[in-house]
Design an enzyme around this catalytic site. Structure first.
Site, PDB file in Angstrom:
ATOM      1  N   ASP A   1      -6.001   4.924  -0.994  1.00  0.00           N
ATOM      2  CA  ASP A   1      -6.424   3.542  -0.698  1.00  0.00           C
ATOM      3  C   ASP A   1      -7.893   3.508  -0.275  1.00  0.00           C
ATOM      4  OD1 ASP A   1      -3.990   2.190  -1.096  1.00  0.00           O
ATOM      5  OD2 ASP A   1      -3.299   2.667   0.928  1.00  0.00           O
TER       6      ASP A   1
ATOM      7  N   LYS B   1       3.976   3.986   4.938  1.00  0.00           N
ATOM      8  CA  LYS B   1       2.882   4.967   4.805  1.00  0.00           C
ATOM      9  C   LYS B   1       2.886   6.012   5.923  1.00  0.00           C
ATOM     10  CE  LYS B   1       0.144   1.921   1.984  1.00  0.00           C
ATOM     11  NZ  LYS B   1      -1.076   1.181   1.691  1.00  0.00           N
TER      12      LYS B   1
ATOM     13  N   GLY C   1      -9.518  -7.840  10.944  1.00  0.00           N
ATOM     14  CA  GLY C   1      -8.196  -7.203  10.903  1.00  0.00           C
ATOM     15  C   GLY C   1      -8.273  -5.730  11.232  1.00  0.00           C
TER      16      GLY C   1
ATOM     17  N   SER D   1       5.420  -5.127  -7.295  1.00  0.00           N
ATOM     18  CA  SER D   1       4.343  -4.138  -7.440  1.00  0.00           C
ATOM     19  C   SER D   1       3.865  -4.022  -8.892  1.00  0.00           C
ATOM     20  CB  SER D   1       4.834  -2.771  -6.967  1.00  0.00           C
ATOM     21  OG  SER D   1       3.883  -1.801  -7.310  1.00  0.00           O
ATOM     22  N   LYS D   2       2.542  -3.919  -9.037  1.00  0.00           N
ATOM     23  CA  LYS D   2       1.931  -3.720 -10.354  1.00  0.00           C
ATOM     24  C   LYS D   2       1.879  -2.238 -10.726  1.00  0.00           C
ATOM     25  CE  LYS D   2      -1.508  -7.193 -11.701  1.00  0.00           C
ATOM     26  NZ  LYS D   2      -0.778  -7.665 -12.824  1.00  0.00           N
ATOM     27  N   SER D   3       2.165  -1.359  -9.776  1.00  0.00           N
ATOM     28  CA  SER D   3       1.967   0.082 -10.024  1.00  0.00           C
ATOM     29  C   SER D   3       2.756   0.607 -11.222  1.00  0.00           C
ATOM     30  CB  SER D   3       2.299   0.892  -8.773  1.00  0.00           C
ATOM     31  OG  SER D   3       1.352   0.595  -7.787  1.00  0.00           O
TER      32      SER D   3
ATOM     33  N   TYR E   1      -4.984  -9.287  -3.422  1.00  0.00           N
ATOM     34  CA  TYR E   1      -5.406  -9.374  -4.826  1.00  0.00           C
ATOM     35  C   TYR E   1      -4.656 -10.454  -5.595  1.00  0.00           C
ATOM     36  CZ  TYR E   1      -1.308  -6.426  -5.790  1.00  0.00           C
ATOM     37  OH  TYR E   1      -0.046  -5.913  -5.875  1.00  0.00           O
TER      38      TYR E   1
ATOM     39  N   ASN F   1      -0.459   7.452   0.959  1.00  0.00           N
ATOM     40  CA  ASN F   1       0.068   6.505  -0.040  1.00  0.00           C
ATOM     41  C   ASN F   1       0.370   7.187  -1.379  1.00  0.00           C
ATOM     42  OD1 ASN F   1      -2.623   6.790  -0.967  1.00  0.00           O
ATOM     43  ND2 ASN F   1      -2.443   4.853  -2.036  1.00  0.00           N
TER      44      ASN F   1
HETATM   45  P1  NDP Z   1      -0.799  -4.259   8.620  1.00  0.00           P
HETATM   46  O1  NDP Z   1       0.527  -4.905   8.807  1.00  0.00           O
HETATM   47  O2  NDP Z   1      -0.970  -2.833   8.997  1.00  0.00           O
HETATM   48  O3  NDP Z   1      -1.897  -5.109   9.456  1.00  0.00           O
HETATM   49  C1  NDP Z   1      -1.986  -6.479   9.348  1.00  0.00           C
HETATM   50  C2  NDP Z   1      -3.277  -6.995   9.995  1.00  0.00           C
HETATM   51  O4  NDP Z   1      -3.397  -8.371   9.704  1.00  0.00           O
HETATM   52  C3  NDP Z   1      -3.316  -6.898  11.517  1.00  0.00           C
HETATM   53  O5  NDP Z   1      -4.646  -6.680  11.919  1.00  0.00           O
HETATM   54  C4  NDP Z   1      -2.829  -8.290  11.963  1.00  0.00           C
HETATM   55  O6  NDP Z   1      -3.287  -8.669  13.231  1.00  0.00           O
HETATM   56  C5  NDP Z   1      -3.488  -9.144  10.908  1.00  0.00           C
HETATM   57  N1  NDP Z   1      -2.864 -10.425  10.641  1.00  0.00           N
HETATM   58  C6  NDP Z   1      -1.704 -10.659   9.978  1.00  0.00           C
HETATM   59  N2  NDP Z   1      -1.495 -11.991   9.845  1.00  0.00           N
HETATM   60  C7  NDP Z   1      -2.563 -12.603  10.424  1.00  0.00           C
HETATM   61  C8  NDP Z   1      -2.930 -13.961  10.613  1.00  0.00           C
HETATM   62  N3  NDP Z   1      -2.164 -14.960  10.179  1.00  0.00           N
HETATM   63  N4  NDP Z   1      -4.095 -14.234  11.242  1.00  0.00           N
HETATM   64  C9  NDP Z   1      -4.890 -13.220  11.672  1.00  0.00           C
HETATM   65  N5  NDP Z   1      -4.589 -11.908  11.551  1.00  0.00           N
HETATM   66  C10 NDP Z   1      -3.441 -11.606  10.921  1.00  0.00           C
HETATM   67  O7  NDP Z   1      -1.206  -4.526   7.113  1.00  0.00           O
HETATM   68  P2  NDP Z   1      -1.986  -3.589   6.083  1.00  0.00           P
HETATM   69  O8  NDP Z   1      -3.236  -3.088   6.701  1.00  0.00           O
HETATM   70  O9  NDP Z   1      -1.039  -2.607   5.490  1.00  0.00           O
HETATM   71  O10 NDP Z   1      -2.329  -4.645   4.912  1.00  0.00           O
HETATM   72  C11 NDP Z   1      -3.330  -5.630   5.120  1.00  0.00           C
HETATM   73  C12 NDP Z   1      -3.595  -6.336   3.815  1.00  0.00           C
HETATM   74  O11 NDP Z   1      -4.137  -5.417   2.868  1.00  0.00           O
HETATM   75  C13 NDP Z   1      -2.341  -6.927   3.151  1.00  0.00           C
HETATM   76  O12 NDP Z   1      -2.646  -8.244   2.745  1.00  0.00           O
HETATM   77  C14 NDP Z   1      -2.111  -6.036   1.948  1.00  0.00           C
HETATM   78  O13 NDP Z   1      -1.523  -6.757   0.893  1.00  0.00           O
HETATM   79  C15 NDP Z   1      -3.545  -5.625   1.607  1.00  0.00           C
HETATM   80  N6  NDP Z   1      -3.631  -4.374   0.840  1.00  0.00           N
HETATM   81  C16 NDP Z   1      -4.251  -4.386  -0.378  1.00  0.00           C
HETATM   82  C17 NDP Z   1      -4.365  -3.242  -1.140  1.00  0.00           C
HETATM   83  C18 NDP Z   1      -5.022  -3.288  -2.477  1.00  0.00           C
HETATM   84  O14 NDP Z   1      -4.917  -2.297  -3.218  1.00  0.00           O
HETATM   85  N7  NDP Z   1      -5.713  -4.350  -2.833  1.00  0.00           N
HETATM   86  C19 NDP Z   1      -3.854  -1.937  -0.641  1.00  0.00           C
HETATM   87  C20 NDP Z   1      -3.240  -2.010   0.669  1.00  0.00           C
HETATM   88  C21 NDP Z   1      -3.146  -3.200   1.366  1.00  0.00           C
HETATM   89  P3  NDP Z   1      -2.418  -8.352  14.576  1.00  0.00           P
HETATM   90  O15 NDP Z   1      -2.758  -6.934  14.954  1.00  0.00           O
HETATM   91  O16 NDP Z   1      -2.922  -9.328  15.573  1.00  0.00           O
HETATM   92  O17 NDP Z   1      -0.977  -8.534  14.243  1.00  0.00           O
END
Ligand code: NDP
Length: 266
Positions: free
Chosen positions: A100, A64, A121, A15-17, A211, A85
Protein backbone atom coordinates in the site's frame (compact mmCIF):
# COMPACT_ATOMS: atom_id res chain seq x y z
CA UNK A 1 0.50 -26.21 -12.27
CA UNK A 2 -2.02 -23.42 -11.82
CA UNK A 3 -1.27 -21.23 -8.80
CA UNK A 4 -4.16 -19.88 -6.72
CA UNK A 5 -4.38 -16.42 -5.19
CA UNK A 6 -7.11 -14.52 -3.35
CA UNK A 7 -8.07 -11.40 -1.49
CA UNK A 8 -9.14 -11.87 2.15
CA UNK A 9 -11.37 -9.21 3.67
CA UNK A 10 -14.69 -8.41 5.28
CA UNK A 11 -16.46 -7.06 3.30
CA UNK A 12 -14.74 -8.24 0.12
CA UNK A 13 -17.49 -8.54 -2.48
CA UNK A 14 -16.75 -5.18 -4.15
CA UNK A 15 -12.99 -5.65 -4.43
CA UNK A 16 -11.43 -4.90 -7.82
CA UNK A 17 -8.37 -7.05 -7.04
CA UNK A 18 -9.65 -10.31 -8.67
CA UNK A 19 -10.26 -8.49 -11.95
CA UNK A 20 -6.92 -6.65 -11.76
CA UNK A 21 -4.88 -9.79 -11.13
CA UNK A 22 -6.81 -12.13 -13.45
CA UNK A 23 -6.43 -9.66 -16.35
CA UNK A 24 -2.70 -9.60 -15.64
CA UNK A 25 -2.37 -13.40 -15.43
CA UNK A 26 -4.19 -13.71 -18.73
CA UNK A 27 -2.38 -10.86 -20.47
CA UNK A 28 1.07 -12.07 -19.38
CA UNK A 29 0.41 -15.80 -19.89
CA UNK A 30 0.96 -16.70 -16.21
CA UNK A 31 -0.93 -19.82 -15.09
CA UNK A 32 -2.72 -18.27 -12.12
CA UNK A 33 -6.23 -17.63 -10.85
CA UNK A 34 -7.30 -15.02 -8.27
CA UNK A 35 -10.49 -15.25 -6.17
CA UNK A 36 -12.09 -13.38 -3.29
CA UNK A 37 -12.63 -14.86 0.17
CA UNK A 38 -14.84 -13.43 2.90
CA UNK A 39 -12.74 -13.96 6.03
CA UNK A 40 -14.86 -13.31 9.08
CA UNK A 41 -12.43 -14.32 11.81
CA UNK A 42 -8.97 -12.86 11.17
CA UNK A 43 -7.35 -15.25 13.65
CA UNK A 44 -8.05 -18.12 11.19
CA UNK A 45 -6.12 -16.42 8.37
CA UNK A 46 -3.14 -18.78 8.35
CA UNK A 47 -5.10 -22.05 8.48
CA UNK A 48 -7.54 -20.75 5.86
CA UNK A 49 -4.60 -19.88 3.59
CA UNK A 50 -3.23 -23.43 3.78
CA UNK A 51 -6.66 -25.12 3.65
CA UNK A 52 -7.37 -23.33 0.37
CA UNK A 53 -3.91 -24.30 -0.99
CA UNK A 54 -3.11 -20.75 -1.98
CA UNK A 55 0.17 -19.38 -3.30
CA UNK A 56 -0.50 -15.79 -2.30
CA UNK A 57 -3.08 -13.36 -0.93
CA UNK A 58 -3.86 -9.72 -0.55
CA UNK A 59 -5.44 -8.67 2.69
CA UNK A 60 -7.85 -5.79 3.11
CA UNK A 61 -9.88 -4.26 5.95
CA UNK A 62 -10.00 -5.35 8.78
CA UNK A 63 -7.32 -8.04 8.69
CA UNK A 64 -3.99 -6.30 7.96
CA UNK A 65 -2.78 -6.73 11.55
CA UNK A 66 -3.83 -10.40 11.63
CA UNK A 67 -1.93 -10.82 8.36
CA UNK A 68 1.13 -9.31 10.01
CA UNK A 69 0.88 -11.82 12.88
CA UNK A 70 0.38 -14.78 10.52
CA UNK A 71 3.69 -14.31 8.68
CA UNK A 72 6.84 -16.36 9.29
CA UNK A 73 9.07 -13.82 7.55
CA UNK A 74 8.41 -10.08 7.35
CA UNK A 75 9.78 -7.61 4.88
CA UNK A 76 11.61 -4.88 6.91
CA UNK A 77 9.17 -2.14 5.86
CA UNK A 78 6.06 -4.24 6.75
CA UNK A 79 7.70 -4.98 10.09
CA UNK A 80 8.27 -1.31 10.76
CA UNK A 81 4.66 -0.25 10.06
CA UNK A 82 3.00 -3.34 11.57
CA UNK A 83 0.68 -3.94 8.59
CA UNK A 84 0.78 -6.58 5.85
CA UNK A 85 -1.42 -6.46 2.75
CA UNK A 86 0.41 -9.09 0.64
CA UNK A 87 1.48 -12.61 1.61
CA UNK A 88 3.34 -15.12 -0.55
CA UNK A 89 3.96 -18.77 0.37
CA UNK A 90 7.47 -20.09 -0.28
CA UNK A 91 8.42 -23.63 0.79
CA UNK A 92 5.68 -23.75 3.42
CA UNK A 93 6.52 -20.38 4.96
CA UNK A 94 4.46 -17.19 4.72
CA UNK A 95 6.34 -14.06 3.62
CA UNK A 96 4.62 -10.72 4.35
CA UNK A 97 4.89 -7.39 2.53
CA UNK A 98 3.22 -3.99 2.55
CA UNK A 99 2.56 -2.70 -0.96
CA UNK A 100 0.00 0.00 0.00
CA UNK A 101 2.69 2.47 1.03
CA UNK A 102 5.02 2.20 -2.01
CA UNK A 103 1.90 2.21 -4.21
CA UNK A 104 0.76 5.44 -2.60
CA UNK A 105 4.21 7.01 -2.91
CA UNK A 106 4.25 6.30 -6.63
CA UNK A 107 0.69 7.64 -7.01
CA UNK A 108 1.61 11.07 -5.62
CA UNK A 109 4.93 11.32 -7.46
CA UNK A 110 3.27 13.23 -10.31
CA UNK A 111 2.90 16.26 -8.01
CA UNK A 112 6.16 18.18 -8.17
CA UNK A 113 7.80 20.61 -5.72
CA UNK A 114 5.94 19.12 -2.75
CA UNK A 115 7.57 19.32 0.66
CA UNK A 116 4.90 19.81 3.32
CA UNK A 117 2.07 17.27 3.38
CA UNK A 118 -1.04 17.35 5.59
CA UNK A 119 -2.70 14.01 6.35
CA UNK A 120 -6.37 14.20 7.29
CA UNK A 121 -6.80 10.98 9.29
CA UNK A 122 -4.61 8.67 11.35
CA UNK A 123 -5.77 5.11 10.57
CA UNK A 124 -3.80 2.15 9.25
CA UNK A 125 -3.31 3.59 5.77
CA UNK A 126 -2.04 6.89 7.18
CA UNK A 127 0.37 4.94 9.35
CA UNK A 128 2.17 3.01 6.63
CA UNK A 129 2.15 5.85 4.10
CA UNK A 130 3.43 8.45 6.58
CA UNK A 131 6.50 6.33 7.28
CA UNK A 132 7.43 5.91 3.61
CA UNK A 133 6.85 9.60 2.86
CA UNK A 134 9.10 10.57 5.75
CA UNK A 135 11.78 8.16 4.54
CA UNK A 136 11.96 9.91 1.16
CA UNK A 137 12.01 13.41 2.64
CA UNK A 138 8.44 14.71 2.78
CA UNK A 139 7.45 16.59 5.95
CA UNK A 140 4.17 15.04 7.14
CA UNK A 141 1.74 16.57 9.64
CA UNK A 142 -1.27 14.56 10.84
CA UNK A 143 -4.67 15.84 11.94
CA UNK A 144 -7.30 13.45 13.29
CA UNK A 145 -10.83 13.58 14.68
CA UNK A 146 -9.89 11.77 17.88
CA UNK A 147 -6.71 11.85 19.95
CA UNK A 148 -6.15 8.09 20.43
CA UNK A 149 -4.77 7.20 17.02
CA UNK A 150 -2.32 10.12 17.07
CA UNK A 151 -0.12 8.42 19.71
CA UNK A 152 1.76 6.32 17.13
CA UNK A 153 2.50 9.40 15.01
CA UNK A 154 3.72 11.39 18.01
CA UNK A 155 6.07 8.55 18.92
CA UNK A 156 7.41 8.49 15.37
CA UNK A 157 8.16 12.23 15.55
CA UNK A 158 5.35 13.61 13.36
CA UNK A 159 3.61 16.87 14.18
CA UNK A 160 0.02 15.98 15.17
CA UNK A 161 -3.23 17.80 15.88
CA UNK A 162 -6.81 17.09 16.82
CA UNK A 163 -9.41 19.32 15.13
CA UNK A 164 -9.54 21.48 18.26
CA UNK A 165 -5.73 21.93 18.54
CA UNK A 166 -5.37 22.79 14.87
CA UNK A 167 -6.40 26.42 15.50
CA UNK A 168 -2.87 26.99 16.79
CA UNK A 169 -1.29 25.84 13.50
CA UNK A 170 -0.11 28.63 11.21
CA UNK A 171 1.65 26.56 8.53
CA UNK A 172 0.61 26.17 4.94
CA UNK A 173 0.82 22.80 3.19
CA UNK A 174 1.68 21.83 -0.41
CA UNK A 175 -0.39 18.65 -0.53
CA UNK A 176 -3.57 17.79 1.42
CA UNK A 177 -4.55 14.12 1.60
CA UNK A 178 -7.79 12.59 2.82
CA UNK A 179 -6.68 9.43 4.61
CA UNK A 180 -10.03 8.88 6.34
CA UNK A 181 -13.05 6.90 5.22
CA UNK A 182 -15.18 10.08 5.40
CA UNK A 183 -17.02 10.28 2.08
CA UNK A 184 -16.74 6.57 1.35
CA UNK A 185 -20.29 5.66 2.25
CA UNK A 186 -21.61 9.05 3.37
CA UNK A 187 -21.37 12.70 2.39
CA UNK A 188 -19.14 13.85 5.20
CA UNK A 189 -15.94 15.86 4.99
CA UNK A 190 -12.83 14.51 6.76
CA UNK A 191 -12.55 17.56 9.03
CA UNK A 192 -14.81 20.52 9.89
CA UNK A 193 -15.18 22.70 6.76
CA UNK A 194 -13.46 25.71 8.38
CA UNK A 195 -10.21 23.72 8.53
CA UNK A 196 -10.42 22.74 4.86
CA UNK A 197 -11.30 26.31 3.87
CA UNK A 198 -8.03 27.36 5.46
CA UNK A 199 -5.65 24.60 4.26
CA UNK A 200 -6.89 23.97 0.71
CA UNK A 201 -6.43 27.45 -0.86
CA UNK A 202 -2.62 27.66 -0.38
CA UNK A 203 -2.08 23.98 -1.36
CA UNK A 204 -0.75 22.86 -4.76
CA UNK A 205 -2.89 19.70 -4.93
CA UNK A 206 -5.38 17.54 -3.02
CA UNK A 207 -5.56 13.73 -3.00
CA UNK A 208 -8.16 11.28 -1.69
CA UNK A 209 -7.32 7.64 -0.95
CA UNK A 210 -10.96 6.69 -1.62
CA UNK A 211 -11.25 5.56 -5.22
CA UNK A 212 -13.87 5.68 -7.95
CA UNK A 213 -15.87 8.43 -6.27
CA UNK A 214 -15.96 12.20 -6.34
CA UNK A 215 -15.96 12.61 -2.56
CA UNK A 216 -17.10 15.80 -0.80
CA UNK A 217 -13.40 16.49 -0.08
CA UNK A 218 -12.46 16.24 -3.77
CA UNK A 219 -15.48 18.35 -4.77
CA UNK A 220 -14.49 21.06 -2.32
CA UNK A 221 -10.86 20.94 -3.53
CA UNK A 222 -12.00 21.30 -7.16
CA UNK A 223 -14.19 24.26 -6.20
CA UNK A 224 -10.93 25.96 -5.16
CA UNK A 225 -9.43 25.13 -8.58
CA UNK A 226 -6.93 22.62 -7.19
CA UNK A 227 -5.32 19.70 -9.02
CA UNK A 228 -6.87 16.53 -7.54
CA UNK A 229 -6.68 12.78 -7.80
CA UNK A 230 -8.57 9.90 -6.19
CA UNK A 231 -7.19 6.60 -4.87
CA UNK A 232 -7.37 4.64 -8.14
CA UNK A 233 -3.65 4.91 -8.92
CA UNK A 234 -2.80 3.90 -5.36
CA UNK A 235 -4.97 0.80 -5.80
CA UNK A 236 -3.43 0.05 -9.19
CA UNK A 237 0.16 0.51 -8.01
CA UNK A 238 -0.20 -1.54 -4.80
CA UNK A 239 -1.67 -4.27 -7.02
CA UNK A 240 1.24 -4.14 -9.48
CA UNK A 241 3.79 -4.36 -6.67
CA UNK A 242 1.86 -7.30 -5.13
CA UNK A 243 1.79 -9.00 -8.55
CA UNK A 244 5.57 -8.64 -8.73
CA UNK A 245 5.85 -10.57 -5.45
CA UNK A 246 3.25 -13.17 -6.55
CA UNK A 247 5.16 -13.92 -9.75
CA UNK A 248 8.64 -13.58 -8.22
CA UNK A 249 9.46 -10.52 -10.35
CA UNK A 250 9.05 -12.36 -13.66
CA UNK A 251 7.56 -9.24 -15.34
CA UNK A 252 8.39 -5.53 -15.38
CA UNK A 253 6.24 -2.94 -13.65
CA UNK A 254 5.13 -1.50 -17.01
CA UNK A 255 4.23 -4.90 -18.48
CA UNK A 256 1.98 -5.58 -15.48
CA UNK A 257 0.55 -2.05 -15.59
CA UNK A 258 -0.53 -2.43 -19.22
CA UNK A 259 -2.67 -5.46 -18.30
CA UNK A 260 -3.84 -4.46 -14.84
CA UNK A 261 -5.06 -0.97 -15.67
CA UNK A 262 -7.72 -2.47 -17.96
CA UNK A 263 -9.60 -3.36 -14.75
CA UNK A 264 -10.36 0.35 -14.31
CA UNK A 265 -12.25 0.70 -17.58
CA UNK A 266 -14.27 -2.52 -17.28
P1 NDP B 1 -8.97 2.99 9.48
O1 NDP B 1 -10.26 2.41 9.95
O2 NDP B 1 -7.70 2.39 9.97
O3 NDP B 1 -8.95 4.56 9.88
C1 NDP B 1 -10.00 5.39 9.59
C2 NDP B 1 -9.61 6.86 9.79
O4 NDP B 1 -10.66 7.67 9.32
C3 NDP B 1 -9.41 7.28 11.25
O5 NDP B 1 -8.42 8.27 11.29
C4 NDP B 1 -10.78 7.85 11.64
O6 NDP B 1 -10.73 8.78 12.68
C5 NDP B 1 -11.15 8.54 10.35
N1 NDP B 1 -12.56 8.73 10.11
C6 NDP B 1 -13.48 7.80 9.76
N2 NDP B 1 -14.69 8.38 9.53
C7 NDP B 1 -14.51 9.71 9.72
C8 NDP B 1 -15.37 10.84 9.63
N3 NDP B 1 -16.65 10.71 9.31
N4 NDP B 1 -14.85 12.06 9.89
C9 NDP B 1 -13.54 12.20 10.20
N5 NDP B 1 -12.67 11.17 10.33
C10 NDP B 1 -13.15 9.94 10.07
O7 NDP B 1 -9.04 3.01 7.90
P2 NDP B 1 -7.90 2.76 6.82
O8 NDP B 1 -6.72 3.59 7.13
O9 NDP B 1 -7.71 1.30 6.63
O10 NDP B 1 -8.62 3.30 5.48
C11 NDP B 1 -8.81 4.69 5.29
C12 NDP B 1 -9.31 4.92 3.89
O11 NDP B 1 -8.31 4.52 2.94
C13 NDP B 1 -10.57 4.13 3.52
O12 NDP B 1 -11.47 5.01 2.89
C14 NDP B 1 -10.07 3.08 2.54
O13 NDP B 1 -11.07 2.75 1.61
C15 NDP B 1 -8.91 3.83 1.88
N6 NDP B 1 -7.91 2.94 1.27
C16 NDP B 1 -7.63 3.07 -0.06
C17 NDP B 1 -6.70 2.27 -0.68
C18 NDP B 1 -6.44 2.40 -2.14
O14 NDP B 1 -5.75 1.53 -2.70
N7 NDP B 1 -6.90 3.44 -2.80
C19 NDP B 1 -5.92 1.26 0.09
C20 NDP B 1 -6.25 1.22 1.50
C21 NDP B 1 -7.22 2.04 2.05
P3 NDP B 1 -10.90 8.33 14.23
O15 NDP B 1 -9.53 7.87 14.67
O16 NDP B 1 -11.32 9.57 14.93
O17 NDP B 1 -11.92 7.24 14.29
Amino acid sequence: MKQLFAIFGNPVSHSKSPLMHNLSFKGLGFDGCYARYLLEDGSTLKETFFDLKLKGINITVPHKEHAYNACDVLDPFAKKVGAVNTIVEKEGKLYGYNTDAPGFLKAISEFKAIKKVLFLGAGGTARSTSVILKEVGYEVTVINRSEGRLAYFKEEGFKTYTFEDFVSDTSSYDLIINMTSAGLEDDSLPTPKEILDRVIPPAKACVDVIYGKDTPFLKLSKSYGKATKDGSDMLLYQGIIAFEYFTDHAYTFDEIKTCMQKAFIL
